[in-house]
Design a protein around this motif. Structure first.
Motif, PDB file in Angstrom:
ATOM      1  N   ILE A 107     -84.544 -30.370  41.044  1.00 38.73           N
ATOM      2  CA  ILE A 107     -85.632 -31.133  40.421  1.00 38.73           C
ATOM      3  C   ILE A 107     -85.217 -31.553  39.019  1.00 38.73           C
ATOM      4  O   ILE A 107     -85.454 -32.689  38.591  1.00 38.73           O
ATOM      5  N   PHE A 108     -84.583 -30.625  38.313  1.00 39.70           N
ATOM      6  CA  PHE A 108     -84.066 -30.889  36.965  1.00 39.70           C
ATOM      7  C   PHE A 108     -83.117 -32.086  36.980  1.00 39.70           C
ATOM      8  O   PHE A 108     -83.224 -33.003  36.155  1.00 39.70           O
ATOM      9  N   ILE A 109     -82.177 -32.108  37.918  1.00 37.15           N
ATOM     10  CA  ILE A 109     -81.168 -33.182  37.986  1.00 37.15           C
ATOM     11  C   ILE A 109     -81.818 -34.528  38.299  1.00 37.15           C
ATOM     12  O   ILE A 109     -81.516 -35.546  37.663  1.00 37.15           O
ATOM     13  N   LEU A 110     -82.723 -34.554  39.262  1.00 36.14           N
ATOM     14  CA  LEU A 110     -83.377 -35.803  39.656  1.00 36.14           C
ATOM     15  C   LEU A 110     -84.226 -36.379  38.520  1.00 36.14           C
ATOM     16  O   LEU A 110     -84.211 -37.591  38.260  1.00 36.14           O
TER      17      LEU A 110
ATOM     18  N   PHE B  25     -91.742 -27.183  34.006  1.00 38.09           N
ATOM     19  CA  PHE B  25     -90.579 -26.613  33.324  1.00 38.09           C
ATOM     20  C   PHE B  25     -89.369 -27.531  33.483  1.00 38.09           C
ATOM     21  O   PHE B  25     -88.676 -27.845  32.504  1.00 38.09           O
ATOM     22  N   ALA B  26     -89.085 -27.966  34.721  1.00 43.27           N
ATOM     23  CA  ALA B  26     -87.911 -28.806  34.983  1.00 43.27           C
ATOM     24  C   ALA B  26     -88.003 -30.123  34.223  1.00 43.27           C
ATOM     25  O   ALA B  26     -87.012 -30.615  33.677  1.00 43.27           O
ATOM     26  N   PHE B  27     -89.197 -30.690  34.173  1.00 45.64           N
ATOM     27  CA  PHE B  27     -89.391 -31.967  33.490  1.00 45.64           C
ATOM     28  C   PHE B  27     -89.094 -31.837  32.004  1.00 45.64           C
ATOM     29  O   PHE B  27     -88.350 -32.638  31.424  1.00 45.64           O
ATOM     30  N   ASN B  28     -89.668 -30.842  31.358  1.00 45.23           N
ATOM     31  CA  ASN B  28     -89.509 -30.681  29.917  1.00 45.23           C
ATOM     32  C   ASN B  28     -88.103 -30.228  29.545  1.00 45.23           C
ATOM     33  O   ASN B  28     -87.570 -30.627  28.503  1.00 45.23           O
ATOM     34  N   ALA B  29     -87.490 -29.404  30.392  1.00 44.09           N
ATOM     35  CA  ALA B  29     -86.129 -28.962  30.112  1.00 44.09           C
ATOM     36  C   ALA B  29     -85.134 -30.100  30.291  1.00 44.09           C
ATOM     37  O   ALA B  29     -84.139 -30.198  29.565  1.00 44.09           O
ATOM     38  N   SER B  30     -85.405 -31.004  31.229  1.00 41.74           N
ATOM     39  CA  SER B  30     -84.446 -32.076  31.519  1.00 41.74           C
ATOM     40  C   SER B  30     -84.643 -33.297  30.622  1.00 41.74           C
ATOM     41  O   SER B  30     -83.667 -33.911  30.179  1.00 41.74           O
ATOM     42  N   LEU B  31     -85.901 -33.653  30.342  1.00 40.77           N
ATOM     43  CA  LEU B  31     -86.175 -34.900  29.626  1.00 40.77           C
ATOM     44  C   LEU B  31     -86.707 -34.681  28.217  1.00 40.77           C
ATOM     45  O   LEU B  31     -87.108 -35.638  27.552  1.00 40.77           O
ATOM     46  N   GLY B  32     -86.715 -33.434  27.748  1.00 39.66           N
ATOM     47  CA  GLY B  32     -87.300 -33.141  26.446  1.00 39.66           C
ATOM     48  C   GLY B  32     -86.715 -33.960  25.316  1.00 39.66           C
ATOM     49  O   GLY B  32     -87.423 -34.684  24.616  1.00 39.66           O
ATOM     50  N   ILE B  33     -85.400 -33.883  25.112  1.00 40.36           N
ATOM     51  CA  ILE B  33     -84.758 -34.579  24.002  1.00 40.36           C
ATOM     52  C   ILE B  33     -84.744 -36.094  24.227  1.00 40.36           C
ATOM     53  O   ILE B  33     -85.069 -36.873  23.322  1.00 40.36           O
ATOM     54  N   SER B  34     -84.391 -36.524  25.439  1.00 40.84           N
ATOM     55  CA  SER B  34     -84.293 -37.960  25.695  1.00 40.84           C
ATOM     56  C   SER B  34     -85.659 -38.646  25.586  1.00 40.84           C
ATOM     57  O   SER B  34     -85.765 -39.756  25.049  1.00 40.84           O
ATOM     58  N   LEU B  35     -86.722 -37.993  26.055  1.00 41.15           N
ATOM     59  CA  LEU B  35     -88.047 -38.586  25.929  1.00 41.15           C
ATOM     60  C   LEU B  35     -88.487 -38.645  24.474  1.00 41.15           C
ATOM     61  O   LEU B  35     -89.216 -39.560  24.077  1.00 41.15           O
ATOM     62  N   GLY B  36     -88.069 -37.655  23.683  1.00 37.57           N
ATOM     63  CA  GLY B  36     -88.364 -37.695  22.252  1.00 37.57           C
ATOM     64  C   GLY B  36     -87.751 -38.921  21.594  1.00 37.57           C
ATOM     65  O   GLY B  36     -88.387 -39.600  20.783  1.00 37.57           O
ATOM     66  N   ILE B  37     -86.498 -39.217  21.961  1.00 38.60           N
ATOM     67  CA  ILE B  37     -85.830 -40.406  21.418  1.00 38.60           C
ATOM     68  C   ILE B  37     -86.524 -41.678  21.902  1.00 38.60           C
ATOM     69  O   ILE B  37     -86.739 -42.626  21.137  1.00 38.60           O
ATOM     70  N   ILE B  38     -86.901 -41.691  23.187  1.00 37.05           N
ATOM     71  CA  ILE B  38     -87.551 -42.877  23.756  1.00 37.05           C
ATOM     72  C   ILE B  38     -88.899 -43.137  23.084  1.00 37.05           C
ATOM     73  O   ILE B  38     -89.255 -44.281  22.777  1.00 37.05           O
TER      74      ILE B  38
ATOM     75  N   GLY C   6     -92.327 -31.309  49.738  1.00 33.28           N
ATOM     76  CA  GLY C   6     -92.096 -30.364  48.647  1.00 33.28           C
ATOM     77  C   GLY C   6     -91.676 -31.005  47.335  1.00 33.28           C
ATOM     78  O   GLY C   6     -91.631 -32.228  47.186  1.00 33.28           O
ATOM     79  N   LEU C   7     -91.329 -30.148  46.363  1.00 37.04           N
ATOM     80  CA  LEU C   7     -91.051 -30.584  44.993  1.00 37.04           C
ATOM     81  C   LEU C   7     -89.824 -31.492  44.878  1.00 37.04           C
ATOM     82  O   LEU C   7     -89.818 -32.453  44.110  1.00 37.04           O
ATOM     83  N   GLN C   8     -88.762 -31.169  45.618  1.00 39.05           N
ATOM     84  CA  GLN C   8     -87.551 -31.994  45.534  1.00 39.05           C
ATOM     85  C   GLN C   8     -87.826 -33.418  45.998  1.00 39.05           C
ATOM     86  O   GLN C   8     -87.337 -34.384  45.394  1.00 39.05           O
ATOM     87  N   ALA C   9     -88.614 -33.553  47.032  1.00 40.36           N
ATOM     88  CA  ALA C   9     -88.967 -34.880  47.536  1.00 40.36           C
ATOM     89  C   ALA C   9     -89.816 -35.640  46.517  1.00 40.36           C
ATOM     90  O   ALA C   9     -89.667 -36.855  46.354  1.00 40.36           O
ATOM     91  N   VAL C  10     -90.692 -34.926  45.823  1.00 43.86           N
ATOM     92  CA  VAL C  10     -91.511 -35.560  44.785  1.00 43.86           C
ATOM     93  C   VAL C  10     -90.624 -36.102  43.667  1.00 43.86           C
ATOM     94  O   VAL C  10     -90.792 -37.241  43.207  1.00 43.86           O
ATOM     95  N   ALA C  11     -89.674 -35.296  43.196  1.00 45.18           N
ATOM     96  CA  ALA C  11     -88.765 -35.726  42.131  1.00 45.18           C
ATOM     97  C   ALA C  11     -87.917 -36.916  42.579  1.00 45.18           C
ATOM     98  O   ALA C  11     -87.684 -37.856  41.806  1.00 45.18           O
ATOM     99  N   LEU C  12     -87.449 -36.895  43.839  1.00 41.78           N
ATOM    100  CA  LEU C  12     -86.653 -38.003  44.365  1.00 41.78           C
ATOM    101  C   LEU C  12     -87.486 -39.278  44.474  1.00 41.78           C
ATOM    102  O   LEU C  12     -87.016 -40.378  44.125  1.00 41.78           O
TER     103      LEU C  12
END
Length: 452
Positions: free
Chosen positions: A358-361, A280-293, A410-416
């Motif tokens: 996670i969203f921010i990272l 969820f965090a990945f798609n909500a955060s990078l959805g539009i930018s990854l589409g452009i990329i 945990g998840l935050q460490a994975v995102a970092l």
């Protein structure tokens, strides 16, 4: 185009005007489609649980990894051929597309059983089989996509992306409100494949040009038959297409594997519910930018393959400046506003689940992701598929090591860990390519006879 429409001066006066125009059509289609998908994702985020998102992540990641090498298995070679070779190569390319698509269907069906046993979740089997059925639709449109790309018809390619995304979002919203659960995500993705097919084929006849074939036959000895025009020993044979396409496909799948490895590892180490939060965090955060990329990557490869007075290195430099000027302000603004709009739009339950950091990272990692996309397209267009493959393998192994170690915390460490890995490796590799001299390359239509 309306007479009042003017391109920015920087694009009008620069040699990468064509790239800017291509990215305009693809990028604007992605953005408009993503707006519809955003509305859909808001509803889905409020209706589905993190476990549902975890199941969806498994299905869509599997589909993406299997479908990635199909997309350019023949297309990459067809785009670089001269007109005569392109026409003659179409029958063999069509056969390759069908064999590869049927094989992909079988692999995903078998994988559904393996993953169901691994995760102790039989609910994913039927949705995965339904998703796999879309592979059998692809060969009806793949040659038409290649034709549009080689003729730089990015307006049509963008239109296909736009209507696919919009129809996907609308159908997903309707089915989710009805209460179909994960089926609300899967069913539309199969249906919109027909939308993609119809747009690429509409008023777009393949150049199986009888006049060309007849003229070629008439210049040959009378003992030859029409079928000899498709001699498998010629430079447009399936061996030559695969010799060019397989390294490109392998490079693409390593790139896709690198982009999805965090899903696989999070699901393995932390379970389906944690995977759902991360997905969820990945798609909500990078959805539009990854589409452009992604649109940028599609446009860039065609742009780099076009003859030009500029060197390949110069076009690569200009394209990097262009995409970074687009993505950096967008991603920075999104990151700054995320603490406000994440709970407002998607609901407080995702804050409670710990999705915000996670969203921010992940959002910040998008600042350098265009560099990886640009590097891959540059290497492929410069006949350096092996270097691209090796680079993606090395980066994937580094990501696996970093994420596997970080999963302990945990998840935050994975995102970092993912953020740091991208921020160190992608700029360094891009700098290496910018210092690299252009390789001596020749037109594929002339190059292939010696290789076949």
């Amino acid at each position: 185009m309306p007479s009042w429409f003017k391109w920015p001066l920087s694009l009008q006066s620069s040699s990468h005007h064509v790239l800017g125009k291509s990215l305009f059509w693809l990028g604007s289609a992605q953005i408009m489609g993503r707006i519809v998908r955003l509305i859909s994702s808001i509803i889905i985020a409020r209706l589905l649980t993190p476990e549902n998102f975890g199941e969806i992540a498994i299905i869509l990641t599997s589909f993406e990894l299997i479908s990635t090498p199909l997309r350019r298995l023949t297309t990459a070679a067809l785009v670089k051929m001269d007109e005569s070779s392109f026409v003659k190569a179409l029958p063999e390319a069509n056969k390759i597309n069908w064999v590869a698509s049927i094989l992909a269907f079988i692999i995903m069906c078998l994988l559904s059983i393996i993953l169901a046993q691994f995760y102790q979740n039989n609910h994913i089997i039927l949705p995965m089989i339904l998703m796999a059925s879309s592979y059998l639709i692809l060969p009806f449109g793949m040659l038409y996509v290649a034709l549009n790309l080689r003729q730089n018809r990015m307006r049509i390619v963008g239109r296909a992306v736009l209507w696919q995304t919009m129809m996907d979002g609308i159908l997903t919203t309707i089915l989710a409100l009805i209460g179909l659960g994960i089926w609300a995500i899967i069913i539309p993705k199969v249906i919109v494949t027909f939308v993609w097919l119809g747009i690429h084929r509409y008023q777009n006849s393949l150049p199986l040009n009888k006049t060309k074939i007849i003229s070629e036959i008439s210049t040959q000895p009378s003992t030859q038959t029409p079928s000899s025009s498709f001699n498998p020993k010629c430079h447009y044979s399936y061996q030559a297409i695969l010799k060019f396409g397989i390294p490109v496909g392998l490079s693409d799948i390593t790139l896709a594997f690198r982009q999805n490895i965090d899903y696989l590892l999070v699901g393995y180490f932390l379970g389906i519910e944690a995977l759902g939060i991360y997905f969820f965090a990945f798609n909500a955060s990078l959805g539009i930018s990854l589409g452009i990329i992604q649109s940028y990557g599609t446009a860039l490869y065609s742009h780099l393959c076009q003859p030009s007075q500029e060197s390949l290195q110069q076009k690569f430099r200009h394209s990097l400046k262009f995409i970074m000027m687009l993505t950096i302000p967008l991603i920075t603004l999104q990151t700054l506003l995320s603490p406000w709009y994440l709970p407002l739009i998607y609901g407080e339950k995702w804050l409670t689940a710990g999705a915000l950091p996670i969203f921010i990272l992940l959002c910040l990692s998008g600042l350098v992701r265009p560099l990886g996309e640009a590097a891959s397209q540059y290497l492929l267009s410069n006949h350096q598929a092996q270097l691209n493959l090796k680079a993606n393998i090395v980066l994937t192994l580094l990501l696996i090591a970093c994420i596997s170690l970080a999963s302990i915390w945990g998840l935050q460490a994975v995102a970092l860990a993912s953020l740091l890995c991208y921020f160190i490796t992608l700029p360094a590799f891009t700098y290496f390519l910018l210092k690299q001299k252009d390789q001596h390359t020749s037109h594929m239509g002339k190059e292939l006879p010696n290789d076949a």
